[in-house]
Design a protein around this motif. Structure first.
Motif, short mmCIF file in Angstrom:
data_model
loop_
_atom_site.label_atom_id
_atom_site.label_comp_id
_atom_site.label_asym_id
_atom_site.label_seq_id
_atom_site.Cartn_x
_atom_site.Cartn_y
_atom_site.Cartn_z
N ARG A 227 -1.58 -9.30 8.06
CA ARG A 227 -1.28 -9.44 6.65
C ARG A 227 -0.34 -8.36 6.15
O ARG A 227 -0.13 -7.34 6.76
N LYS A 228 0.21 -8.63 4.99
CA LYS A 228 1.13 -7.66 4.39
C LYS A 228 0.38 -6.39 4.05
O LYS A 228 -0.70 -6.41 3.50
N ARG A 229 0.98 -5.29 4.40
CA ARG A 229 0.31 -4.04 4.03
C ARG A 229 1.37 -2.98 3.85
O ARG A 229 2.50 -3.12 4.26
N LYS A 230 0.96 -1.91 3.25
CA LYS A 230 1.91 -0.83 3.02
C LYS A 230 1.41 0.43 3.71
O LYS A 230 0.28 0.83 3.54
N LEU A 231 2.29 1.01 4.45
CA LEU A 231 1.95 2.25 5.14
C LEU A 231 2.87 3.32 4.62
O LEU A 231 4.06 3.15 4.57
N LYS A 232 2.29 4.41 4.27
CA LYS A 232 3.15 5.48 3.79
C LYS A 232 2.75 6.79 4.43
O LYS A 232 1.59 7.01 4.72
#
Lengths: 297, 270
Positions: free
Chosen positions: A282-287
């Motif tokens: 799934r779409k996810r954000k990694l920072k």
């Protein structure tokens, strides 16, 4: 005709496996819930006194004990396991990997009483006699170390699979920008494998929470909220195992209530692990820094 | 294939002057995968601020040659090479070569867009970070400049935190080029950069290459001869590890001197 018979037989086998699990669940809840309701869930979840002979069934010392040894196991097991997985999956020559990976999986097959025995004979005296540590030796620290070692195969195995599943194109893309092997591992490979690694950590955590024998042998087992990791602790699992032989009546039901608490914790951890694995697609954000974000409690 | 064909390297003769200085020169370069020889005494010249195309059927060694130019082949354990590839007068296969520094100067865009599973921002900032740029404002500037150079800034400036894997194929490939541009390379190696894209996206990436070549030296591997004819100034035709013919694109496609080149560009090979 023959196919249908086999099909039915397999279906029956599958259903009875599920059925047995369902029965166990129902049984635990049926045995444990009455005392939870008669005493009130608050007594179990917030009470700090466990004195079955006087009708006190506070599980807080055991919940804290389980939490401490589990957290301690993670502090030891996660960095070691992750480092080991990275070395085996990314750096080790293929021949070394071929030997070492099954060896590590073998560690998972050693009976926990053996780990506990080693802990009792070596680790506990070492802690007791070490001037910097001291105490009786049987302690949260000893349990954490033993559990940390016991969860290594789970963390390493699942992390290796996750790291090996990272497409080669990510590594090439990174190297083609002039990143070193190490920068590639920390910058791309681990973030890309993150959800699998987290799943491994959570499953390892489940193992630590559920482990009984090895913990009983090294943790000291006194019912108290420890003020130091050198003090003995009792875990939820140990609580059941230690008292089940002589408990009866409400006391016995209270042990089943302990089992319910354990059951719910393990269920939560397993569904978290499943969620972490599925999240991959799934779409996810990694920072920012990929090293963080492993604690789930 | 019996005798080695004489390699017609028109670049080594008088036409060098026409071309300007060599950015990258391949000299008698052999490459082996184990005992298999993938490149056979290849010699050619890549000229600064031009697009050099390598064409040939599958398995001819064109991608291998491209990957030799920034030593990506080092990542394959069984690879062995002889000969030289010279970048600005220095042999990149000399033992003292800093391979990371080389790859920073000679970057690569791959066949399939391979953005990292990170945000758009972190993708572009990846290279600069790897080379030591840490401060946030500096990174922002690089990201903006790089995305502008591939015409993605206006589209993505509000979505820099989005996962790069949610972009379209063309945008992903542009992002990969931006990621490369961000480390300020001198040479861009492109390994069939359009083969995973549709014709319109291909056209746009080709336009982008025309813009980039004003600043960079580009080597492109393509199995699409029309693409080579459209975008490049120099073309090399490869077959079974040999560089059969190398010269101005216009000449290769109109007056090839080698029979094999003619057969290939007229469609008699795969």
């Amino acid at each position: 005709m023959k196919d249908r018979v086999i099909e039915k037989a397999l279906l029956l086998a599958a259903l009875s496996a599920i059925g047995i699990l369902a029965l166990i669940t129902i049984f635990i809840f049926r045995e444990g819930l009455p005392v939870v309701f008669s005493k009130g869930p608050g007594e179990f979840l917030t009470g700090t006194v466990w004195q079955p002979s006087r009708g006190h069934y506070g599980l807080v010392p055991m919940i804290v004990g389980s939490a401490i040894v589990t957290f301690g196991a993670l502090i030891i097991g996660v960095p070691l396991g992750l480092a080991c997985a990275v070395v085996l999956a990314e750096m080790a020559p293929p021949r070394a990997r071929k030997i070492l990976k099954p060896t590590i999986e073998l560690l998972a097959g050693i009976p926990s009483v053996v780990y506990g025995f080693i802990g009792m004979m070596i680790l506990v005296p070492w802690i007791r006699n070490n001037p910097a540590l001291g105490g009786t030796g049987s302690s949260a620290l000893a349990a954490s170390i033993i559990l940390g070692i016991m969860i290594l195969p789970t963390i390493i195995g699942i992390s290796i699979d996750a790291i090996e599943a990272v497409p080669r194109s990510y590594r090439e893309g990174s190297r083609a920008l002039g990143a070193t092997e190490w920068q590639t591992i920390t910058g791309v490979v681990i973030p890309a494998a993150r959800s699998g690694i987290v799943a491994g950590v959570i499953l390892g955590m489940g193992r630590a929470v559920g482990e009984t024998m090895a913990v009983i042998m090294v943790a000291g087992n006194s019912v108290q909220i420890p003020d130091s990791i050198l003090k003995p602790v009792r875990t939820l699992t140990a609580n059941i195992a230690l008292e089940m032989s002589y408990a009866s009546g409400q006391h016995e039901q209270a042990l089943f209530a302990t089992a319910i608490v354990l059951f719910i914790i393990i269920m939560l951890l397993n569904s978290l692990a499943g969620l972490a694995r599925r999240k991959k697609k799934r779409k996810r954000k990694l920072k920012g820094d990929p090293a963080g974000g492993v604690e789930v409690a | 294939m019996t005798a080695k064909p004489t390699v017609n390297v028109s670049s080594s003769g008088s036409s060098t002057a026409l071309r300007g200085p060599a950015k990258l020169e391949v000299k008698d370069f052999d490459l082996f995968y184990g005992s298999f020889q993938a490149l056979k005494k290849v010699s050619m010249q890549v000229t600064e601020r031009r697009i050099t195309a390598l064409i040939g059927p599958s398995g001819c060694g064109k991608s291998t040659l491209l990957r030799a130019m920034n030593r990506m082949n080092d990542l394959i354990p069984s690879v062995r090479t002889t000969g030289e590839i010279v970048l600005d007068g220095k042999n990149i296969y000399a033992p003292a070569t800093d391979v990371e520094a080389l790859r920073k100067r000679v970057g690569m865009v791959f066949q399939r867009p391979n953005p990292f599973p990170l945000s758009v921002f972190d993708n572009v900032a990846y290279g600069p970070r790897a080379h030591g740029l840490r401060n946030r404002a500096g990174l922002r500037d690089v990201v903006e400049k790089s995305l502008r150079s591939v015409d993605l800034w206006d589209t993505l400036k509000d979505d820099l935190d989005d996962d790069a894997l949610t972009l379209s194929g063309e945008q992903q490939q542009r992002l990969c080029i931006a990621r490369l541009v961000a480390v300020e390379p001198e040479v861009l190696l492109m390994d069939e950069p359009c083969s995973a894209l549709d014709p319109i996206a291909t056209m746009k990436v080709e336009e982008l290459m025309q813009k980039l070549v004003e600043q960079y030296t580009i080597v492109i591997v393509t199995h699409n001869m029309q693409q080579a004819a459209r975008v490049s100034q120099d073309t090399g035709f490869m077959l079974l590890g040999d560089l059969v013919e190398f010269g101005l694109t216009e000449r290769i496609f109109t007056r090839p001197t080698e029979k094999k080149t003619e057969d290939y560009i007229s469609g008699r090979y795969g």
